[in-house]
Design a protein around this motif. Sequence first.
Motif, PDB file in Angstrom:
ATOM      1  N   MET A   1     -25.318  16.751 -78.498  1.00 40.17           N
ATOM      2  CA  MET A   1     -24.397  15.658 -78.785  1.00 40.17           C
ATOM      3  C   MET A   1     -24.033  14.945 -77.481  1.00 40.17           C
ATOM      4  O   MET A   1     -23.515  15.555 -76.557  1.00 40.17           O
ATOM      5  N   ILE A   3     -22.017  11.731 -75.351  1.00 42.66           N
ATOM      6  CA  ILE A   3     -20.714  11.075 -75.452  1.00 42.66           C
ATOM      7  C   ILE A   3     -20.662   9.876 -74.516  1.00 42.66           C
ATOM      8  O   ILE A   3     -21.337   9.830 -73.489  1.00 42.66           O
ATOM      9  N   ASP A 395     -25.266  12.775 -71.498  1.00 40.41           N
ATOM     10  CA  ASP A 395     -26.244  13.064 -72.551  1.00 40.41           C
ATOM     11  C   ASP A 395     -25.988  14.346 -73.325  1.00 40.41           C
ATOM     12  O   ASP A 395     -26.595  14.578 -74.370  1.00 40.41           O
ATOM     13  N   ASP A 396     -25.093  15.227 -72.845  1.00 39.28           N
ATOM     14  CA  ASP A 396     -24.853  16.490 -73.550  1.00 39.28           C
ATOM     15  C   ASP A 396     -23.459  16.996 -73.222  1.00 39.28           C
ATOM     16  O   ASP A 396     -23.187  17.388 -72.094  1.00 39.28           O
ATOM     17  N   LYS A 397     -22.589  16.998 -74.204  1.00 38.44           N
ATOM     18  CA  LYS A 397     -21.223  17.462 -73.989  1.00 38.44           C
ATOM     19  C   LYS A 397     -21.067  18.957 -74.218  1.00 38.44           C
ATOM     20  O   LYS A 397     -20.150  19.595 -73.721  1.00 38.44           O
ATOM     21  N   ASP A 398     -21.990  19.562 -74.982  1.00 35.17           N
ATOM     22  CA  ASP A 398     -21.779  20.930 -75.442  1.00 35.17           C
ATOM     23  C   ASP A 398     -22.106  21.991 -74.401  1.00 35.17           C
ATOM     24  O   ASP A 398     -21.800  23.167 -74.602  1.00 35.17           O
ATOM     25  N   ASP A 419     -16.358   8.842 -77.320  1.00 37.88           N
ATOM     26  CA  ASP A 419     -17.023   8.726 -78.614  1.00 37.88           C
ATOM     27  C   ASP A 419     -18.306   9.542 -78.568  1.00 37.88           C
ATOM     28  O   ASP A 419     -19.041   9.514 -77.576  1.00 37.88           O
ATOM     29  N   GLU A 420     -18.591  10.264 -79.663  1.00 37.27           N
ATOM     30  CA  GLU A 420     -19.790  11.081 -79.737  1.00 37.27           C
ATOM     31  C   GLU A 420     -20.916  10.318 -80.436  1.00 37.27           C
ATOM     32  O   GLU A 420     -20.671   9.486 -81.305  1.00 37.27           O
ATOM     33  N   PHE A 421     -22.139  10.678 -80.066  1.00 36.12           N
ATOM     34  CA  PHE A 421     -23.294  10.155 -80.796  1.00 36.12           C
ATOM     35  C   PHE A 421     -24.478  11.076 -80.547  1.00 36.12           C
ATOM     36  O   PHE A 421     -24.528  11.789 -79.530  1.00 36.12           O
ATOM     37  N   ASN A 422     -25.395  11.112 -81.492  1.00 37.31           N
ATOM     38  CA  ASN A 422     -26.593  11.918 -81.327  1.00 37.31           C
ATOM     39  C   ASN A 422     -27.598  11.161 -80.463  1.00 37.31           C
ATOM     40  O   ASN A 422     -27.842   9.979 -80.687  1.00 37.31           O
ATOM     41  N   ASP A 425     -29.982   8.113 -81.605  1.00 30.95           N
ATOM     42  CA  ASP A 425     -29.410   7.241 -82.643  1.00 30.95           C
ATOM     43  C   ASP A 425     -29.332   5.793 -82.139  1.00 30.95           C
ATOM     44  O   ASP A 425     -29.179   5.547 -80.955  1.00 30.95           O
TER      45      ASP A 425
END
Length: 425
Positions: A1, A3, A395-398, A419-422, A425
Motif C-alpha cells: 500500500m 501513500i 511506495d510502501d507504508k506497511d 491518502d492510501e492507494f495501491n 492504480d
Amino acid sequence: MAITITPKKLKGSVDVPPSKSMAHRAIICASLARGKSVIRHIEYSKDIEATISAMKALGTMIFQYDDYLEIDGTTTFIRNMCDIDCHESGSTLRFMIPISIVCEANVHFIGQGRLGKRPLDVYYKIFDEQNIGYLYQEDVLDLYIKGQLKAGEFEIPGNVSSQFISGLLFALPLLDDDSKIVISSPLESKGYIDLTLQMLEQYGVHIENHNYQELVIPGGQTYQPCDYDVEADFSQAAFYLVAGALGNDVVLKGLNLSSQQGDKEAIDILERMGCQLMLQDDGYHMYPGHLKATTIDGSQCPDIIPVIALACALSEGVTRIENVGRLRIKECDRLSATVEVINQLGGKAKEEADAMVIEGVKTLRGGQVSSYNDHRMAMMEAIASTVCQEKVEIDDKDCVQKSYPCFWEHFTMLGGVYDEFNVGD
C-alpha cells in the motif's frame, strides 16, 4: 500500500514505543531462566514476533497478552531439532544462532527479505574451529546447523555487528566451562553491548568487562526468573526529536534519559546543531534552533542516521557523517538510500564508501520516494514531509510493521495527513 502525504506540521504528545533492542534481550533472558517471568510494555512488531517464535521453537512456554508476556523457560531446549524463522530480524538471527546450539541440536534457520545477505562469517569461523556442521546458501537465509557450542576463547572483530558478541554473551554462561571473548579491533555499537550486559545482570548472569577489549564469561551460570518493564525506545524517539528540531511541536512521553541505549546520542547531536531538549509537564520536547552543520560519528548509533541526515539536510553548512559503512548491510543499503532520498526531496547529499556528505538547503521540495522496504526509511520520509513544499509519495507504508506497527496511527494522531492507494492504480 502506497501513500501520499500532505505537508503539515505535527502537534501533540506521543507515547514513545518500547525499546525493540531491550525487548529482544528481555524475552531471550526470561526464556533462558528456569521459572516464570513477566515482560511488560511489549509492542508486537514483526521483529519481536520473530524472537518470540524463535524461543518457542526451542521449547519455551510464552503466553502473549495485549502489552505483556508471561514466559516460562523451564522447557527451553526440550527440542533438539527445530526450524527457526527469523523473518527479517537480524537481531533474532544473530542472537539465536549460538543460543540454539547450547545443547546438541539440529537447527534450520530461515528468513525473508535481505536477511540472507547479512554476513554470518563470524559464526562460520567458530563452526569451523569447533567442528560444528553447517550448510547454507549464498544470499538466501537457509542455514542448517548440527552440533553443540563449546566453551573457549572467541576472537571477534569490533567493526562487525555487535549482535555476534551479544549472541555469544547470551549462550556462553550456560556452558559448563569458562569462556572469553576477545575484541580484536575498536568496538562499534558499544551501546548495544551495554544493553546486553545490563539485561544479563537483570537476570542474574555476570560477565567481566575488561574495557570492551575482553569479556570474561564464567561458565555454569543459571538465569534467574525476573519481571521486567521495557523502557521507551530512543531509536523511535529519534524521529520525533528530529521532528521537533525541524519546527514540529511534539512532546515525547516515557523517555528515560538515564538509559544506556546508544541511540540516545540523537539528543546530543541535535543539541550540537543548535536545538534544545526541554522537560515539560507531560514529557520532553526538542525545541528548534538555527540548525548548523556538524561532524557526526555514526559508528555507535547507525539506526538513527537516516533521520539525523534529514536534520542535516536543512542545516546551515556542510555536514559529514562518518563511519557509517555498516548502513549498507541493513534492511536496505541505508547509506545509499538516505542520500538518494534527500536528493529526490530537493536536498544536496553525496555518498562515500563509509560516509555521507550533506550540504544544507533552506527548504525541501517533496516528491516521489521509495521506502526500500525499510521501516526506518519510510518513517524518515514521513517526518521529511512535514517540512516539504509539495506532497511526498512513499511506495510502501506497511514496512513500518517491522519495528513500529503504530507509527501511522501516531502520525495521524499528531495531525499528519495522508491518502492510501495501491501501487499501479
